[in-house]
Motif scaffolding. Structure first.
Motif, short mmCIF file in Angstrom:
data_model
loop_
_atom_site.label_atom_id
_atom_site.label_comp_id
_atom_site.label_asym_id
_atom_site.label_seq_id
_atom_site.Cartn_x
_atom_site.Cartn_y
_atom_site.Cartn_z
N SER A 62 93.09 -57.62 35.05
CA SER A 62 93.87 -56.61 34.35
C SER A 62 95.08 -57.29 33.71
O SER A 62 95.26 -58.50 33.80
CB SER A 62 94.33 -55.52 35.31
OG SER A 62 95.36 -56.01 36.16
N HIS A 63 95.89 -56.47 33.10
CA HIS A 63 97.13 -56.98 32.51
C HIS A 63 98.06 -57.54 33.58
O HIS A 63 98.94 -58.34 33.30
CB HIS A 63 97.83 -55.87 31.72
CG HIS A 63 98.89 -56.37 30.81
ND1 HIS A 63 100.20 -56.44 31.18
CD2 HIS A 63 98.83 -56.86 29.55
CE1 HIS A 63 100.92 -56.94 30.19
NE2 HIS A 63 100.11 -57.20 29.19
N LEU A 64 97.84 -57.13 34.84
CA LEU A 64 98.66 -57.62 35.95
C LEU A 64 98.20 -59.00 36.45
O LEU A 64 98.86 -59.60 37.28
CB LEU A 64 98.62 -56.62 37.10
CG LEU A 64 99.18 -55.23 36.80
CD1 LEU A 64 98.98 -54.31 38.00
CD2 LEU A 64 100.64 -55.32 36.42
N SER A 65 97.06 -59.50 35.95
CA SER A 65 96.58 -60.83 36.35
C SER A 65 97.56 -61.89 35.86
O SER A 65 98.16 -61.76 34.80
CB SER A 65 95.19 -61.09 35.76
OG SER A 65 94.27 -60.14 36.23
N THR A 66 97.71 -62.95 36.66
CA THR A 66 98.63 -64.03 36.33
C THR A 66 97.85 -65.31 36.08
O THR A 66 97.31 -65.90 37.02
CB THR A 66 99.64 -64.25 37.47
OG1 THR A 66 100.28 -63.02 37.78
CG2 THR A 66 100.66 -65.30 37.11
N PRO A 67 97.75 -65.75 34.82
CA PRO A 67 97.00 -66.97 34.53
C PRO A 67 97.78 -68.23 34.95
O PRO A 67 99.01 -68.22 35.04
CB PRO A 67 96.82 -66.93 33.02
CG PRO A 67 97.97 -66.11 32.53
CD PRO A 67 98.30 -65.12 33.61
N ILE A 165 95.33 -57.72 44.92
CA ILE A 165 94.43 -56.57 45.04
C ILE A 165 94.85 -55.62 46.16
O ILE A 165 94.44 -54.47 46.17
CB ILE A 165 92.97 -57.00 45.23
CG1 ILE A 165 92.81 -57.89 46.45
CG2 ILE A 165 92.45 -57.68 43.98
CD1 ILE A 165 91.37 -58.21 46.79
N ALA A 166 95.69 -56.10 47.10
CA ALA A 166 96.19 -55.23 48.18
C ALA A 166 97.49 -55.80 48.71
O ALA A 166 97.74 -57.00 48.65
CB ALA A 166 95.16 -55.11 49.29
N THR A 167 98.31 -54.91 49.25
CA THR A 167 99.55 -55.32 49.89
C THR A 167 99.24 -55.98 51.22
O THR A 167 98.09 -55.99 51.67
CB THR A 167 100.48 -54.12 50.12
OG1 THR A 167 99.83 -53.23 51.06
CG2 THR A 167 100.77 -53.38 48.81
N ILE A 168 100.26 -56.47 51.90
CA ILE A 168 100.07 -57.13 53.18
C ILE A 168 99.53 -56.15 54.22
O ILE A 168 98.85 -56.53 55.17
CB ILE A 168 101.38 -57.81 53.65
CG1 ILE A 168 101.10 -58.76 54.82
CG2 ILE A 168 102.42 -56.76 54.00
CD1 ILE A 168 102.23 -59.69 55.14
N THR A 169 99.78 -54.85 54.04
CA THR A 169 99.28 -53.83 54.96
C THR A 169 97.89 -53.35 54.60
O THR A 169 97.31 -52.49 55.27
CB THR A 169 100.23 -52.63 55.02
OG1 THR A 169 100.32 -52.07 53.70
CG2 THR A 169 101.60 -53.02 55.52
N GLY A 170 97.32 -53.88 53.50
CA GLY A 170 95.98 -53.50 53.10
C GLY A 170 95.90 -52.37 52.10
O GLY A 170 94.82 -51.95 51.72
N GLU A 171 97.05 -51.86 51.65
CA GLU A 171 97.05 -50.79 50.66
C GLU A 171 96.64 -51.37 49.30
O GLU A 171 97.24 -52.32 48.81
CB GLU A 171 98.45 -50.17 50.55
CG GLU A 171 98.52 -48.99 49.60
CD GLU A 171 99.92 -48.41 49.53
OE1 GLU A 171 100.26 -47.87 48.48
OE2 GLU A 171 100.65 -48.50 50.53
N LEU A 172 95.60 -50.79 48.71
CA LEU A 172 95.09 -51.29 47.44
C LEU A 172 96.13 -51.12 46.34
O LEU A 172 96.83 -50.11 46.29
CB LEU A 172 93.81 -50.56 47.05
CG LEU A 172 92.61 -50.78 47.97
CD1 LEU A 172 91.45 -49.90 47.54
CD2 LEU A 172 92.20 -52.22 48.00
N THR A 173 96.21 -52.11 45.46
CA THR A 173 97.10 -52.02 44.30
C THR A 173 96.31 -51.54 43.10
O THR A 173 95.09 -51.70 43.04
CB THR A 173 97.74 -53.39 43.98
OG1 THR A 173 96.70 -54.33 43.75
CG2 THR A 173 98.61 -53.88 45.12
N ASP A 174 96.98 -50.94 42.16
CA ASP A 174 96.31 -50.47 40.96
C ASP A 174 95.85 -51.65 40.12
O ASP A 174 96.58 -52.62 39.96
CB ASP A 174 97.25 -49.60 40.12
CG ASP A 174 97.56 -48.28 40.80
OD1 ASP A 174 96.70 -47.79 41.55
OD2 ASP A 174 98.64 -47.73 40.58
N PRO A 175 94.62 -51.57 39.56
CA PRO A 175 94.13 -52.66 38.71
C PRO A 175 94.90 -52.76 37.41
O PRO A 175 95.58 -51.91 36.99
CB PRO A 175 92.68 -52.32 38.45
CG PRO A 175 92.36 -51.08 39.18
CD PRO A 175 93.62 -50.56 39.79
#
Length: 175
Positions: A62-67, A165-175
């Protein structure tokens, strides 16, 4: 109308009293009963929500990807906590007797461990063909962890992208 049955099981009563002390564990208990009447139970907590995205969509770029692109240096590509997808390719065009590194490692600040070692791509042939090693994996970083990409010469490279793709607690992040 459903039928009601009483259950006389000391084992079940002890378990209920242990797990739910307010249901009789601290005072006079209640008899366990069962019914043939169906009563739906709906869990409205956030933990029951889950996700309506397929697994492959949850890890999409996604746009949040870091190349990143690493040549002849070592670069930190992840320094935050959580679960990250790391994908790309690496190659090492050095001669087979060269000791230059090409890898992706994780460190906790004192010890580093290689996750992907690209030195296996070294192959010197008369036609100059060098294989490319693609990679696509999920990595977990706790507090103090970081992921680095290393290229030990101008003839080797690590290129790709990361996305949380997820926080340290396992909560999914938005793509």
């Amino acid at each position: 109308m459903g039928q009601e049955f009483f259950i006389n099981s000391q084992e079940l009563e002890d378990k209920v009293n242990k797990l739910l002390p307010s249901q009789g564990g601290a005072g006079a208990g209640f008899d366990l009963s069962a019914s043939t009447q169906i009563i739906p139970i709906i869990d409205l907590t956030e933990s029951a929500e889950g996700s309506n995205l397929r697994q492959d969509l949850q890890t999409s770029m996604s746009h949040l990807s870091t190349p990143f692109g690493v040549v002849n240096t070592t670069t930190t590509i992840i320094s935050n906590t959580g679960y990250f997808r790391v994908f790309g390719a690496m190659s090492c065009n050095d001669s087979p007797d060269s000791s230059s590194a090409v890898n992706i490692s994780i460190t906790d600040g004192s010890t580093s461990k290689i996750l992907i070692d690209g030195r296996v791509t070294k192959k010197y042939t008369s036609d100059g063909a060098y294989p490319i090693l693609p990679f696509d994996f999920i990595v977990f970083c706790k507090a103090g962890d970081s992921v680095t990409a290393e290229s030990g010469s101008t003839a080797s490279a690590v290129r790709g992208s990361t996305r949380q793709i997820a926080t340290i607690t396992g909560e999914l992040t938005d793509p």
